[in-house]
Design a protein around this motif. Sequence first.
Motif, PDB file in Angstrom:
ATOM      1  N   THR A 122       6.218  -5.606  -6.636  1.00 19.95           N
ATOM      2  CA  THR A 122       7.626  -5.746  -6.259  1.00 19.95           C
ATOM      3  C   THR A 122       7.761  -5.922  -4.754  1.00 19.95           C
ATOM      4  N   VAL A 123       6.980  -5.156  -3.997  1.00 21.94           N
ATOM      5  CA  VAL A 123       7.009  -5.292  -2.540  1.00 21.94           C
ATOM      6  C   VAL A 123       6.504  -6.670  -2.118  1.00 21.94           C
ATOM      7  N   ARG A 124       5.403  -7.113  -2.703  1.00 23.20           N
ATOM      8  CA  ARG A 124       4.860  -8.433  -2.339  1.00 23.20           C
ATOM      9  C   ARG A 124       5.866  -9.534  -2.667  1.00 23.20           C
ATOM     10  N   GLU A 125       6.534  -9.416  -3.806  1.00 23.97           N
ATOM     11  CA  GLU A 125       7.554 -10.400  -4.168  1.00 23.97           C
ATOM     12  C   GLU A 125       8.715 -10.361  -3.181  1.00 23.97           C
ATOM     13  N   HIS A 126       9.096  -9.151  -2.784  1.00 22.55           N
ATOM     14  CA  HIS A 126      10.168  -8.964  -1.809  1.00 22.55           C
ATOM     15  C   HIS A 126       9.825  -9.675  -0.495  1.00 22.55           C
ATOM     16  N   MET A 127       8.609  -9.455  -0.002  1.00 26.29           N
ATOM     17  CA  MET A 127       8.194 -10.045   1.264  1.00 26.29           C
ATOM     18  C   MET A 127       8.043 -11.565   1.182  1.00 26.29           C
ATOM     19  N   THR A 165       0.948  -0.397  -9.593  1.00 25.78           N
ATOM     20  CA  THR A 165       0.708  -1.839  -9.635  1.00 25.78           C
ATOM     21  C   THR A 165       2.022  -2.607  -9.579  1.00 25.78           C
ATOM     22  N   ALA A 166       2.996  -2.150 -10.374  1.00 30.52           N
ATOM     23  CA  ALA A 166       4.308  -2.806 -10.385  1.00 30.52           C
ATOM     24  C   ALA A 166       5.021  -2.623  -9.053  1.00 30.52           C
ATOM     25  N   ALA A 167       4.907  -1.426  -8.465  1.00 36.56           N
ATOM     26  CA  ALA A 167       5.557  -1.159  -7.182  1.00 36.56           C
ATOM     27  C   ALA A 167       5.004  -2.079  -6.098  1.00 36.56           C
ATOM     28  N   ALA A 168       3.676  -2.219  -6.066  1.00 39.61           N
ATOM     29  CA  ALA A 168       3.053  -3.098  -5.076  1.00 39.61           C
ATOM     30  C   ALA A 168       3.465  -4.549  -5.291  1.00 39.61           C
ATOM     31  N   ARG A 227      10.618   1.442   7.292  1.00 39.33           N
ATOM     32  CA  ARG A 227       9.884   2.440   8.071  1.00 39.33           C
ATOM     33  C   ARG A 227       9.776   3.750   7.290  1.00 39.33           C
ATOM     34  N   THR A 228      10.869   4.147   6.638  1.00 38.47           N
ATOM     35  CA  THR A 228      10.871   5.382   5.854  1.00 38.47           C
ATOM     36  C   THR A 228       9.862   5.311   4.723  1.00 38.47           C
ATOM     37  N   MET A 229       9.774   4.170   4.077  1.00 33.55           N
ATOM     38  CA  MET A 229       8.817   4.016   2.986  1.00 33.55           C
ATOM     39  C   MET A 229       7.394   4.267   3.477  1.00 33.55           C
ATOM     40  N   CYS A 230       7.080   3.772   4.659  1.00 33.39           N
ATOM     41  CA  CYS A 230       5.745   4.000   5.217  1.00 33.39           C
ATOM     42  C   CYS A 230       5.569   5.456   5.633  1.00 33.39           C
ATOM     43  N   GLN A 231       6.586   6.031   6.263  1.00 36.89           N
ATOM     44  CA  GLN A 231       6.490   7.410   6.749  1.00 36.89           C
ATOM     45  C   GLN A 231       6.334   8.411   5.610  1.00 36.89           C
ATOM     46  N   LEU A 232       6.982   8.151   4.493  1.00 37.69           N
ATOM     47  CA  LEU A 232       6.923   9.085   3.373  1.00 37.69           C
ATOM     48  C   LEU A 232       5.527   9.198   2.767  1.00 37.69           C
ATOM     49  N   THR A 233       4.659   8.239   3.054  1.00 37.15           N
ATOM     50  CA  THR A 233       3.294   8.319   2.530  1.00 37.15           C
ATOM     51  C   THR A 233       2.501   9.437   3.216  1.00 37.15           C
ATOM     52  N   GLY A 234       2.903   9.784   4.432  1.00 37.66           N
ATOM     53  CA  GLY A 234       2.141  10.766   5.186  1.00 37.66           C
ATOM     54  C   GLY A 234       0.865  10.188   5.791  1.00 37.66           C
ATOM     55  N   LEU A 263       0.842  -1.196   0.000  1.00 37.00           N
ATOM     56  CA  LEU A 263       0.000   0.000   0.000  1.00 37.00           C
ATOM     57  C   LEU A 263       0.878   1.248   0.000  1.00 37.00           C
ATOM     58  N   ALA A 264       1.923   1.245   0.826  1.00 37.47           N
ATOM     59  CA  ALA A 264       2.842   2.391   0.871  1.00 37.47           C
ATOM     60  C   ALA A 264       3.465   2.627  -0.499  1.00 37.47           C
ATOM     61  N   ALA A 265       3.910   1.564  -1.153  1.00 35.10           N
ATOM     62  CA  ALA A 265       4.537   1.689  -2.470  1.00 35.10           C
ATOM     63  C   ALA A 265       3.552   2.234  -3.502  1.00 35.10           C
ATOM     64  N   THR A 266       2.314   1.765  -3.442  1.00 36.79           N
ATOM     65  CA  THR A 266       1.280   2.249  -4.359  1.00 36.79           C
ATOM     66  C   THR A 266       1.047   3.744  -4.177  1.00 36.79           C
TER      67      THR A 266
END
Length: 220
Positions: A205-210, A200-203, A144-151, A99-102
């Motif tokens: 990529t994160v799911r694949e990473h996890m 879509t690709a960013a999300a 953590r930064t990725m989540c924080q940058l979403t605001g 969600l953060a990546a999206t």
Amino acid sequence: MSVESTSLLRLEKTSLREQALTALRRAITTGALTPGTHLVETELSEALQISRGTLREAMRQLQQEGLISAGARGRLSVRHLDAKEIADIFDVRAALESLAATLLAARSDRAETAQALRRAVEDMDRWSASNLEDRIEADLRFHRTMCQLTGNETLVHSWSSLEGSIRMSIMFAGVDRALKNMDVHRHLAIVDAIEAGDGTAAAATVREHMAGAAAVLIDA
């Protein structure tokens, strides 16, 4: 006793609590205190040279973080995770961080966002030859930064509530497996997808990473 001196005592107590919390958290996440270890108040308060009351405050926080758990008769011990719990943790991480990546990929200032994330990856690379604790902290700072940058404060709060469990999961299968999941290039792939502006690709990529990270730990 004056107000000023009372305040100073409170600050001193808080400082001791924070120091104890940091020391115990480090011992647990680096494996110095192994899963299942019973935490005896008298022994720990003596080792840390703090009162049992201050120790209890620190241990309550560790319980909230998911690093220790209560067993029979309330006895506290270092939490032990099983494979299912690891899979569950990474499933939830995947949901939150995808969600953060999206959200980040959709931002008009995503170039600046990507720069901030690249600095976090550079920080990971800088600590790559350091001790395990520093490397874990650098890895967590990226996510953590990725989540924080979403605001999105709800997203950040949800991720933060998992942080203790995330720390425990990192060491589930030992140091070698933990370090394998801290590969810089795997994290850069997330940044590249965000910078490209394809949510879509960013999300994905994160799911694949996890999924890959969980597999490294569980397959061990």
